[in-house]
Design an enzyme around this catalytic site. Sequence first.
Site, PDB file in Angstrom:
ATOM      1  N   HIS A   1       1.813   4.633  -2.852  1.00  0.00           N
ATOM      2  CA  HIS A   1       2.014   5.856  -2.668  1.00  0.00           C
ATOM      3  C   HIS A   1       3.397   6.558  -3.070  1.00  0.00           C
ATOM      4  CE1 HIS A   1      -1.935   6.275  -0.736  1.00  0.00           C
ATOM      5  NE2 HIS A   1      -1.624   5.840   0.336  1.00  0.00           N
TER       6      HIS A   1
ATOM      7  N   HIS B   1       0.841  -1.268  -0.023  1.00  0.00           N
ATOM      8  CA  HIS B   1      -0.138  -0.074  -0.105  1.00  0.00           C
ATOM      9  C   HIS B   1       0.906   1.334  -0.140  1.00  0.00           C
ATOM     10  CE1 HIS B   1      -3.511   2.334   1.172  1.00  0.00           C
ATOM     11  NE2 HIS B   1      -2.542   3.000   1.856  1.00  0.00           N
ATOM     12  N   GLU B   2       1.705   1.305   0.687  1.00  0.00           N
ATOM     13  CA  GLU B   2       2.619   2.437   0.958  1.00  0.00           C
ATOM     14  C   GLU B   2       3.697   2.600  -0.250  1.00  0.00           C
ATOM     15  OE1 GLU B   2       2.074   4.770   3.121  1.00  0.00           O
ATOM     16  OE2 GLU B   2       0.600   3.577   4.285  1.00  0.00           O
TER      17      GLU B   2
END
Length: 405
Positions: free
Chosen positions: A30, A26-27
């Site tokens: 980003h 997920h990170e």
Amino acid sequence: MIGFLGQLVTYIVPFLVVLTVVVTIHELGHFLTARAFGVKIERFAIGFGRAIFSRNDRHGVEWRVGWLPLGGYVKFAGDLDDTGVPDQAGLAQLRERIVAQHGAGAERDYLYFKPIWQRALVVAGGPLANFLLAIVIFTFLFSVVGVMQRPARVVNILPESPAAVAGFQSGDLITHVNGKLIEDSSEVVRFVALSSGTPVAFTVERAGEVISLNATPERAVVQDPIGGRVSMGRLGVELGSTRADARHVRYSPVAAVAKGAEEIRDILGTTLKYIGRIFMGRESGDQFSGPLGIARASGALTNAAVSVDPDPRAAAINLVLTLTSFAAILSVGIGFLNLLPIPVLDGGHLMFYAYEAVARRPLDARIQAAGYRVGLAMLACLMLFATWNDLQKLNIFKFLGGLVA
């Protein structure tokens, strides 16, 4: 003591491993999206608290691992407040500070001075990475490992149940539910579970004939496969299949991708349907789970995977495949949760960007801060509710003195 350590290894360790993988992806969503747009990044962190590992790369990014592995974050250069979306006054202060330190034009490397569409993609990059991870995992499982499909054949009917009233008979093969083709009996169970009090159309094959039946599942309290009791819709049939009925299917890579996307769609559809039924008063919400429930699920899956085959090598393979599948489902859940329009979450930032795109200026910082506090309160309430459900399933209140009947 040994029993406690065994529970720790069985429940907590698999949960933390899977959660760490999903959060890291997920990170990275980003991070990589921001890097593609030339955004200056200060830190990539997995876990919170004191760092147990930290190093800086040649771009000046600190790669950090905290001692508490329950999340992660990407810190962009120039963060001014908790909302992550400065207003006009905040942007002016930030620009002035950057120009004073690095010269005119340096602000273009900061996230908050990028075009709205780039900022929105950076924010959406995390949830999209979760969905991409799920597709990759499902594609691997469907194409390389394959799936065992067990047709939904009726082997037993409870007297006076909705199935008995509707006219189901032993030996019926359920082929469609509300017009949707059924490939595995689990699809019927999943659909019926969220259809209590709602008429459902079934198509069955019986002795070479195609027959249409209508039944209304009734709500019943049943044993949760991973422990505790939950209420859900029940039809009153026992489904099974013979060895001749079951078949192992491997999809081509292209078909596996499509099947993976379909699986994600079904998970999201089931989630939205469940939430919608809660708001309509048709579900109690007792199937919501928090970290305790997820850890318990990972432990139950671990035990089930290991117990399938006593051979250590086979047990290890089953465990890896089971936890990999669990990671895909959890990744979809985290991606969906983060897209909810709640300040603090990615969906809340996207909501602020949508306002900025329409109003052509950022939302006032005071309103953003208030929204941030409301979002935190909403998440706290949701976590408390989910934890309450988990503790009830563990019968902790009965253990403490019979507070729950």
